[in-house]
Write a protein that holds these residues in place. Structure first.
Motif, short mmCIF file in Angstrom:
data_model
loop_
_atom_site.label_atom_id
_atom_site.label_comp_id
_atom_site.label_asym_id
_atom_site.label_seq_id
_atom_site.Cartn_x
_atom_site.Cartn_y
_atom_site.Cartn_z
N LEU A 53 20.59 31.93 51.08
CA LEU A 53 19.97 30.65 51.39
C LEU A 53 19.53 30.00 50.09
N ASP A 54 19.92 28.73 49.91
CA ASP A 54 19.45 27.93 48.77
C ASP A 54 18.41 26.96 49.31
N VAL A 55 17.16 27.12 48.86
CA VAL A 55 16.03 26.34 49.38
C VAL A 55 15.79 25.12 48.49
N GLY A 56 15.57 23.96 49.12
CA GLY A 56 15.37 22.73 48.34
C GLY A 56 16.62 22.42 47.54
N ALA A 57 17.76 22.48 48.24
CA ALA A 57 19.07 22.46 47.56
C ALA A 57 19.39 21.11 46.92
N PRO B 93 21.98 25.36 43.25
CA PRO B 93 23.28 25.96 42.98
C PRO B 93 24.09 26.33 44.23
N GLY B 94 23.58 26.04 45.46
CA GLY B 94 24.23 26.57 46.67
C GLY B 94 25.70 26.24 46.83
N SER C 161 16.62 29.28 44.53
CA SER C 161 16.22 27.88 44.40
C SER C 161 16.28 27.52 42.92
N ARG C 162 16.49 26.25 42.68
CA ARG C 162 16.66 25.81 41.29
C ARG C 162 15.51 24.93 40.83
N TYR D 196 14.87 37.62 45.90
CA TYR D 196 14.94 36.23 45.46
C TYR D 196 15.67 36.16 44.12
N LEU D 197 16.39 35.05 43.92
CA LEU D 197 16.96 34.72 42.61
C LEU D 197 16.51 33.29 42.31
#
Length: 203
Positions: free
Chosen positions: A72-76, A81-82, A140-141, A163-164
């Protein structure tokens, strides 16, 4: 150096080998961001060369840490990077979440244009999101402070998940209780800022 050569060369400097299809798809995605930017203001970056450096290479730098478990990419936002991860790992289930409708409409459009069958676009606030399955990895980025990100997403992480989080050097000021944090310093070609990945697991 043209955009494709810049992208392939920059990836190679990070020991990431891009094939021709991956490089072409990534550039097609970047062109969509720049085209939609004229109307929707998805990103401050307005030209291909800057986009290759600040968006594509920066997002690619996380790929060596990606595992084969739903992500999951949050606040993409525009999908960084999703969407880059979903292009690089077509067998991986990738969900991109953002609360802003226009950003999700863009990501849905990109999914269709690029034929990304492994991508799911979620238009919700993260704290209200109740998916059927948990995620083994959450990334998330540019979403929020580390502690806030962990607090808002803990209901979405699988028991053995991690998490990453992509951060600049200011993360060192953050103190985390009940989590194990491993910081990886990453050198992104043509990007001068210091970059880190925080690999975080609940204790």
């Amino acid at each position: 150096m043209n955009a494709k050569a810049l992208l392939i060369d920059g990836a190679k400097k990070m020991n990431i080998q891009l094939d021709d299809v991956q490089a072409s798809t990534l550039l097609q995605y970047l062109e969509l961001i720049i085209k939609w930017n004229k109307t929707y203001n998805l990103s401050a970056i307005r030209n291909i060369e800057a986009g290759v450096k600040k968006h594509l290479l920066d997002s690619l730098s996380v790929t060596p840490y990606i595992q084969q478990t739903p992500l999951l990419d949050v606040g993409a936002g525009a999908g960084l990077p999703g969407i880059v991860i979903s292009i690089m790992f077509p067998e991986l289930s990738v969900s991109v979440l953002d609360s802003v409708g226009k950003k999700c409409r863009f990501m849905q459009f990109a999914k269709t244009q690029l034929g990304l069958k492994n991508l799911t676009v979620v238009n919700q606030r993260v704290e209200n999101y109740q998916p059927e399955q948990c995620f083994g990895q959450i990334t998330s980025r540019a979403f929020a402070e580390v502690e806030k990100t962990l607090g808002l997403t803990k209901h979405l992480l699988c028991d053995n998940g991690h998490y990453l989080l992509m951060k600049g050097d200011h993360f060192t000021k953050e103190i985390l209780d009940n989590f194990t944090l491993k910081a990886h310093q990453v050198s992104v070609p043509y990007v001068s800022d210091q970059r880190y990945f925080l690999e975080i697991q609940p204790n």
